[in-house]
Design a protein around this motif. Structure first.
Motif, short mmCIF file in Angstrom:
data_model
loop_
_atom_site.label_atom_id
_atom_site.label_comp_id
_atom_site.label_asym_id
_atom_site.label_seq_id
_atom_site.Cartn_x
_atom_site.Cartn_y
_atom_site.Cartn_z
N VAL A 75 8.13 5.75 -9.47
CA VAL A 75 7.23 5.14 -8.50
C VAL A 75 5.98 4.71 -9.26
CG1 VAL A 75 5.96 5.39 -6.34
CG2 VAL A 75 8.06 6.71 -6.71
N VAL A 76 5.60 3.44 -9.17
CA VAL A 76 4.36 2.99 -9.78
C VAL A 76 3.26 3.02 -8.73
CG1 VAL A 76 5.40 1.60 -11.60
CG2 VAL A 76 4.91 0.54 -9.40
N GLY A 77 2.10 3.52 -9.14
CA GLY A 77 0.97 3.62 -8.23
C GLY A 77 -0.17 2.73 -8.66
N SER A 78 -0.94 2.31 -7.69
CA SER A 78 -2.12 1.48 -7.94
C SER A 78 -3.10 1.73 -6.80
CB SER A 78 -1.73 0.00 -7.99
OG SER A 78 -2.87 -0.83 -8.05
N ARG A 79 -4.35 1.34 -7.00
CA ARG A 79 -5.30 1.42 -5.89
C ARG A 79 -4.87 0.51 -4.75
NH1 ARG A 79 -10.80 0.26 -9.04
NH2 ARG A 79 -9.33 -1.16 -10.08
N SER A 80 -4.14 -0.55 -5.08
CA SER A 80 -3.64 -1.49 -4.09
C SER A 80 -2.13 -1.32 -3.93
CB SER A 80 -3.95 -2.92 -4.52
OG SER A 80 -3.19 -3.86 -3.79
N GLU A 82 -0.20 -3.25 -2.33
CA GLU A 82 0.43 -4.56 -2.49
C GLU A 82 0.65 -4.88 -3.97
OE1 GLU A 82 -2.20 -3.92 -0.60
OE2 GLU A 82 -1.26 -4.12 1.39
N ARG A 83 -0.35 -4.57 -4.78
CA ARG A 83 -0.21 -4.83 -6.21
C ARG A 83 0.89 -3.96 -6.81
NH1 ARG A 83 -4.92 -3.98 -10.82
NH2 ARG A 83 -3.78 -4.98 -12.52
N ALA A 84 0.96 -2.71 -6.38
CA ALA A 84 2.01 -1.81 -6.88
C ALA A 84 3.39 -2.31 -6.47
CB ALA A 84 1.78 -0.40 -6.34
N ALA A 85 3.52 -2.77 -5.23
CA ALA A 85 4.81 -3.28 -4.76
C ALA A 85 5.23 -4.51 -5.55
CB ALA A 85 4.74 -3.59 -3.27
N ALA A 86 4.27 -5.39 -5.85
CA ALA A 86 4.59 -6.59 -6.62
C ALA A 86 5.04 -6.23 -8.03
CB ALA A 86 3.38 -7.51 -6.66
N CYS A 87 4.36 -5.26 -8.64
CA CYS A 87 4.73 -4.82 -9.99
C CYS A 87 6.13 -4.21 -9.98
CB CYS A 87 3.70 -3.81 -10.49
SG CYS A 87 4.08 -3.10 -12.10
N ALA A 88 6.42 -3.37 -8.97
CA ALA A 88 7.72 -2.73 -8.88
C ALA A 88 8.83 -3.76 -8.71
CB ALA A 88 7.74 -1.74 -7.72
N ALA A 89 8.58 -4.78 -7.88
CA ALA A 89 9.57 -5.82 -7.66
C ALA A 89 9.84 -6.60 -8.94
CB ALA A 89 9.10 -6.75 -6.54
N GLU A 90 8.80 -6.83 -9.71
CA GLU A 90 8.95 -7.56 -10.96
C GLU A 90 9.74 -6.76 -11.99
OE1 GLU A 90 6.13 -9.68 -14.36
OE2 GLU A 90 5.29 -9.11 -12.42
#
Length: 258
Positions: A75-80, A82-90
């Motif tokens: 699981v990648v985490g971020s303050r955002s 949405e940003r974490a979801a975009a990174c995970a999808a990529e």
């Protein structure tokens, strides 16, 4: 005519030979295990969920990619979120994205890969979510000037010791400091031949982190002492940066004779 006594004697001798061979094999296996180095008797960690706080940055993203490629749930985490979801999808590979708090709560082991200037604030805000977890701090407190990188003084002694002070209900370890973010993120690189120095107070926790590191092709987790020794491990990154700049390389470390 067949002689029963001769047949029995042959069978007994064969049994004795087989027993001796088995004893020698067992002894050899025991000796090999005793000298097999830091990878021996490490736990099975394939079922663990690994969270990466700061997982959208270069180091965190690279670690998430490598662990997921090795079959780990990540699981990648971020303050955002949405940003974490975009990174995970990529990244793909079944990696999930979430805000830092949700990432910490969903994980068994949490790697902290945030910038040094946000280290204390981030960990303080996640104290509840990180309680009961193994926390792996890979943050390097470094400064930069015209002469290059240099280690910063940390009041607690090191980033890992600061993490331990801020997270009294977590089991803090230190690892993954000396890995090239460029190599980690380069999907054409199949193996990263380097050792990962693992520090901590709890043997079960350091064994777990060693095992995680050793799942990545080419890597090996090596126990390197208690958290009080983390400062020089974190500081060594300044030297590796100098090596990389001089030789246009992505240098790592190998520990010899273990």
């Amino acid at each position: 005519m067949t002689q029963p006594d001769s047949v029995n004697a042959t069978a007994v001798n064969a049994t004795a030979v087989n027993a001796t061979a088995a004893d020698e094999t067992a002894a050899s296996a025991t000796a090999a295990n005793a000298t097999a180095g830091p990878g021996r008797n490490l736990p099975d960690v394939s079922h663990l969920v690994v969270g990466v706080i700061g997982g959208t940055g270069d180091q965190g993203r690279g670690l998430a990619l490598r662990l997921a490629r090795a079959g780990q749930q990540v699981v990648v985490g971020s303050r955002s979120a949405e940003r974490a979801a975009a990174c995970a999808a990529e990244l793909g590979l079944g990696i999930r994205g979430a805000d830092n708090a949700a990432c910490a709560a969903a994980s068994d082991v949490v790697i902290v890969a945030v910038p040094w200037d946000g280290h204390a604030e981030t960990l303080t805000s996640l104290r509840a979510e990180l309680a009961g977890k193994i926390v792996v701090d890979c943050v390097n407190p470094l400064g930069f000037d015209k002469q290059g990188a240099y280690p910063l003084q940390v009041p607690e002694g090191s980033a890992a010791q600061q993490a331990a002070a801020l997270l009294p209900d977590s089991t803090v370890t230190a690892a993954f400091h000396h890995l090239s973010a460029v190599l980690l993120q380069d999907e054409s690189v199949e193996r990263i031949d380097t050792d990962v120095m693992v520090l901590g107070e709890d043997r079960t926790a350091t064994d777990t982190v060693q095992a995680l590191a050793s799942r990545i092709p080419g890597m090996r987790g090596v126990f390197a002492g208690r958290l009080r020794n983390a400062h020089q491990v974190e500081s060594l990154v300044a030297n590796l940066i100098s090596v990389n700049r001089r030789y246009k390389a992505h240098a790592g470390l190998r520990i010899t004779d273990v």
